[in-house]
Write an enzyme that holds these catalytic residues in place. Structure first.
Site, short mmCIF file in Angstrom:
data_model
loop_
_atom_site.label_atom_id
_atom_site.label_comp_id
_atom_site.label_asym_id
_atom_site.label_seq_id
_atom_site.Cartn_x
_atom_site.Cartn_y
_atom_site.Cartn_z
N SER A 206 -22.65 58.92 -24.80
CA SER A 206 -22.09 59.15 -23.48
C SER A 206 -23.20 59.36 -22.44
CB SER A 206 -21.13 60.34 -23.53
OG SER A 206 -20.33 60.39 -22.37
N GLU B 69 -11.49 52.98 -24.25
CA GLU B 69 -12.14 54.03 -23.45
C GLU B 69 -12.55 53.52 -22.08
OE1 GLU B 69 -16.05 55.49 -24.38
OE2 GLU B 69 -16.32 53.95 -25.93
N HIS C 218 -13.30 58.39 -27.05
CA HIS C 218 -14.68 58.35 -26.57
C HIS C 218 -15.58 59.16 -27.52
CE1 HIS C 218 -17.96 58.38 -23.68
NE2 HIS C 218 -17.95 59.70 -23.64
#
Length: 351
Positions: free
Chosen positions: A187, A290, A320
């Site tokens: 991320s 996502e 995610h």
């Protein structure tokens, strides 16, 4: 008064265009990538339950209290993870060594955790770093980089750069040269990962042998379709960031500039918008549902077009950064097996 208002609007429009100059990258959409089909599993419901628990942990709280609650919840999940690795704290650079039994500590992984640059720590991601040490046969250093809003975005970037250069010459036992170097992150940490390998190339430092980015953020302009199209299907990011879909993009860009002290088009914060040539072999994972799917696919397509070896592997209907739910989620284990095969291919090509 009307002419004054119109003049202000015109000035803002012109300033937005001159400052941000957001290049249209939609021509990188539509590529076909490897998709792993997923059979429904009871663990998926458990994962969704844990995500709802995270939301309840901060319900009714605001500001610093809410941020502190989310951070504590993240760390508790990691602290409760069952791991086999030895953990060794490090103060300079700040972080944590994660060393699976029997691994070669001259093989090293710099792991950069996610959490929207404001949440997460080496503790929160121990399930990931434990498995990474195993599949990479390496000592993993989880860097505890400085987070927003207490610190500037660039402070975290600097911490990651310094940790990498230190790892080149230091292992868990002290000074020693690294035989094999990997940079990995998820991320926001995936964004830092991709930013770091570009910086290494431009700085003339020893490049990583490989990079792995799990559901990375690659473009803070939020112009990719999935940022809005996948809000409802993204069980993790949708409830947190879905409201941004109602905010005009230029307003988001100005807000990003104020919060990050960098333009959302700056490649340090949006690696997609930089030079992607001459980068090391890179593996990217993303879920088909996502919000950051198109950020990943655009990065992979642009990097390939500029000659860098990059692979994008997607899984159907995963949350995610589903890898953090290892070993509960079968697809998390599949993802780490995929990482192991990728690193084996990288080493085979280098022999």
């Amino acid at each position: 008064m009307l002419w004054i208002f119109l003049a202000i609007v015109v000035l803002l429009v012109v300033a937005t265009f001159l400052i941000f100059r957001v290049q249209d990258l939609s021509h990188f959409d539509g590529n076909e990538w490897a998709v792993n089909e997923v059979t429904p599993h009871p663990a998926h419901d458990e994962v969704l339950s844990r995500l709802k628990e995270m939301g309840r942990a901060s319900k009714g709280l605001k500001g610093k209290a809410r941020l502190a609650a989310v951070r504590q919840h993240f760390d508790r999940l990691g602290a409760e993870a069952e791991i086999e690795s030895e953990l060794r704290p490090c103060t300079l650079p700040k972080g944590e060594w994660v060393i699976a039994p029997g691994v070669n500590t001259q093989r090293r992984v710099l792991y950069i955790h996610g959490g929207a640059w404001s949440v997460g720590s080496p503790t929160s991601h121990r399930a990931v770093t434990n498995r990474f040490s195993q599949v990479a046969n390496a000592a993993v250093f989880a860097v505890d980089y400085r987070l927003m809003p207490e610190h500037r975005f660039m402070d975290g970037i600097i911490d990651c750069r310094e940790a990498y250069t230190w790892l080149l010459h230091h292992g868990p036992e002290g000074e020693s040269e690294a035989e094999f170097m990997v940079v990995a992150g998820d991320s926001a940490g995936g964004s830092h990962t991709l930013s770091l390998i570009a910086w290494l190339r431009d700085s003339g430092l020893r490049q990583a042998d490989a990079a792995v980015a799990l559901s990375p953020s690659t473009d803070l302009t939020l112009t990719a379709p999935s940022n809005r199209d996948n809000i409802r299907s993204d069980a993790m990011l949708g409830p947190i960031f879905g409201g941004l879909s109602k905010v005009p993009l230029p307003v988001i860009w100005w807000g990003t500039l104020a919060a990050f002290r960098l333009s959302p088009t700056n490649p340090v914060a949006s690696p997609l918008r930089g030079n992607l040539a001459n980068l090391p072999p890179t593996l990217i994972h993303a879920s088909t549902t996502e919000m950051l799917l198109d950020n990943a696919s655009r990065y992979a397509a642009k990097a390939k077009a500029e000659g860098s070896p990059v692979e994008l592997h997607t899984w159907q209907n995963m949350v995610h950064v589903w890898q953090i739910f290892t070993p509960l989620l079968p697809q998390a284990e599949e993802a780490f097996e995929d990482i192991a095969r990728f690193l084996e291919r990288v080493e085979a090509r280098s022999d």
